[in-house]
Design an enzyme around this catalytic site. Structure first.
Site, mmCIF file in Angstrom:
data_model
loop_
_atom_site.group_PDB
_atom_site.id
_atom_site.type_symbol
_atom_site.label_atom_id
_atom_site.label_comp_id
_atom_site.label_asym_id
_atom_site.label_seq_id
_atom_site.Cartn_x
_atom_site.Cartn_y
_atom_site.Cartn_z
ATOM 1 N N LYS A 210 0.786 -1.307 0.069
ATOM 2 C CA LYS A 210 -0.063 0.006 0.043
ATOM 3 C C LYS A 210 0.800 1.177 0.005
ATOM 4 O O LYS A 210 0.682 2.336 0.487
ATOM 5 C CB LYS A 210 -1.029 0.025 1.280
ATOM 6 C CG LYS A 210 -1.771 -1.280 1.425
ATOM 7 C CD LYS A 210 -2.583 -1.052 2.529
ATOM 8 C CE LYS A 210 -3.458 -2.569 2.799
ATOM 9 N NZ LYS A 210 -4.361 -2.517 4.149
ATOM 10 N N ASP A 246 -6.746 -6.230 9.989
ATOM 11 C CA ASP A 246 -7.942 -5.668 9.764
ATOM 12 C C ASP A 246 -9.082 -6.597 9.290
ATOM 13 O O ASP A 246 -10.127 -6.515 9.677
ATOM 14 C CB ASP A 246 -7.839 -4.532 8.721
ATOM 15 C CG ASP A 246 -7.400 -4.869 7.585
ATOM 16 O OD1 ASP A 246 -6.828 -5.967 7.308
ATOM 17 O OD2 ASP A 246 -7.437 -4.194 6.416
#
Length: 522
Positions: A210, A246
């Site tokens: 990311k 997550d």
């Protein structure tokens, strides 16, 4: 000026008609000639459009997956998952299949207050969560922007910045008021990057994703690095008690409401999933095995599927071009076909291909940069087309495709024709549908592996939350791929509430482990 021009055209038409009448041609014949010319023109235009659309279809055909191809993807994913549960071998296995050391969902009796740090993008969130029993939570949070220099700089500085923001959050909300001098907040660290965990409190970063590339973090314990940064501030009363992916937070947040929630999926900037696996199916498990520990949540890191070639049969030239030009070539192959970070870029590359073939904006994108520089910027600027553009264009139902035209104008494509807009909408639909089908195939594997009479899958991420057509296509495809009862449920605040629940369950098990099974929700 406009009305004068219009009147002139009308007068000109009348003069022509008068002249033709003088020559002996009747109005009826004129009408017939006019209609004939109109239909000839329409037929030529229709024929031209059909030819263009056929060529576009040929370009888009490799993105249109059959059910047979989807089932082959499912079989390959299932095989990779099984192999990666046997042994940690990063050279042979596409997937990591990390055990998370989270063994239980919430019982409904958890309570207490917790801090959560959610780090997974160019900003991070700090939350203060109160758990007051089943389905009763209160939270307060704040988002902090991470300076770009910290995403690429020294790792220790990133963690020092997080600790600084934690201090500001506690001070701004006066959380230390009325606390005992020796009180320490329990903190769950939601960390959305591939980590090899040795326990709930030990997690070694395997690789950044990311857009992060902080130095001196890969190969180190990120829980320890955060705790050291907190301790360097001397007066920051925080103890990091859990590292939570997550996906795990997404699962835990829903499992409070749904007893059969055994999987969590992220479909957003990145894509990943976790699920409960029995320890008997994990030969590489080296942790505890007893009556209280029969299963563990596995973080699949399935975005890496395809690294060793098992997805080559559906990869297109566009996929390969995107991969080679990315920050992580030859990695996250599956993710690059599905996630919001890449969907817009796939569409942009297809548009560029169509422009180079003179199918889109013929003769216009080659204009001089001094006349229309933004055309050329769009052609060469990676990342200039976003997943939100894909969603909005796909959902454009206006008669004149004005929504699509407005979006194209906003990114530098001025005055697009209806045909341009129509073709681009078809591109967006095709790329989005492929992503939804592939996501459905992956979720189908989770449901099959869980082997339950009914399964609830907790889902979060921008594609599922905000891209309605993607969500519909996902559900429709999943219904064709699995026969077991299932439902997809949006997980609310998984990265905060779910992560706090991980810490709360851990605290509860430590204080009364034998009472846990008696208090499971029915």
């Amino acid at each position: 000026m406009a009305s004068l021009s219009s009147n002139y055209v009308i007068e000109f038409k009348i003069d022509v008609i008068k002249t033709l009448k003088i020559a002996g041609i009747s109005t009826g014949l004129l009408t017939a000639i006019g209609l004939g010319a109109y239909y000839i023109h329409r037929r030529s235009q229709t024929s031209k459009r059909v030819i263009l659309r056929d060529e576009v279809r040929n370009i888009l055909r490799p993105f249109q997956l059959t059910e047979e191809q989807l089932r082959r993807v499912m079989a390959n994913l299932n095989t990779e998952m099984t192999n990666a549960l046997k042994v940690d071998d990063s050279t042979e296995n596409d997937l990591a299949m990390f055990p998370t050391y989270v063994h239980h969902g919430p019982s409904g009796k958890e309570s207490g207050e917790y801090l959560v740090v959610d780090l997974g993008g160019s900003n991070f969130r700090v939350s203060h969560v109160f758990i007051e029993g089943r389905n009763r939570m209160r939270l307060n949070n704040k988002i902090f922007l991470i300076p770009h220099s910290l995403l690429l700089g020294e790792g220790e500085k990133l963690f020092d910045y997080i600790a600084e923001c934690l201090q500001r959050f506690i001070d701004d909300n006066k959380l230390s008021v009325l606390k005992a001098a020796d009180y320490r907040f329990d903190l769950a660290f939601t960390f959305s990057f591939p980590c090899q965990q040795k326990s709930l409190r030990e997690a070694t970063l395997v690789s950044w994703t990311k857009g992060f590339s902080c130095t001196s973090v890969v190969g180190n314990d990120v829980v320890l690095m955060l705790q050291q940064a907190i301790d360097r501030r001397k007066n920051l009363p925080i103890q990091v008690v859990a590292l939570v992916n997550d996906t795990v937070g997404t699962l835990m947040a829903c499992s409070s409401n749904y007893r059969d929630c055994k999987a969590g999926v992220i479909l957003g900037t990145g894509m990943n999933a976790c699920y409960f696996e029995t320890l008997d199916n994990i030969p590489k498990w080296k942790g505890t095995r007893d009556n209280q520990t029969k299963q563990v949540i596995i973080n699949t890191e399935w975005g890496a599927l395809g690294r060793n070639g098992c997805l080559d049969f559906i990869r297109t030239d566009i996929d390969r071009e995107l991969d080679e030009s990315s920050l992580t070539p030859h990695q996250q192959v599956f993710e690059k076909m599905i996630s919001a970070l890449y969907l817009g870029e796939i569409v942009r590359l297809i548009i560029v291909d169509l422009v180079q073939r003179s199918i889109l904006f013929p003769g216009r994108m080659q204009k001089s940069p001094s006349i229309r520089p933004d055309y050329n910027i769009f052609l060469i600027l990676r990342g200039s087309f976003y997943a939100k553009h894909v969603a909005d264009i796909e959902n454009d139902t206006t008669d004149d495709l004005s929504t699509t035209a407005t979006i194209l104008t906003s990114i530098g494509i001025h005055d697009p024709s209806y045909d341009d807009c129509f073709i681009i909408r078809e591109v967006c639909k095709t790329v989005s549908l492929r992503a939804a089908k592939l996501a459905a195939a992956a979720i189908a594997v989770l449901i099959n592996r869980l082997n339950m009479s009914s399964v609830t899958v907790a889902v979060d991420g921008t594609l599922f939350r905000h891209h309605e057509q993607f969500k519909q296509n996902l559900s429709r495809t999943l219904g064709r791929l699995v026969l077991r009862a299932h439902r997809l449920v949006l997980s609310e605040d998984g990265s905060s509430k779910g992560s706090a629940l991980v810490a709360a369950v851990d605290r509860r098990l430590k204080t009364s482990p034998m009472a846990y099974e008696k208090n499971l929700p029915s």
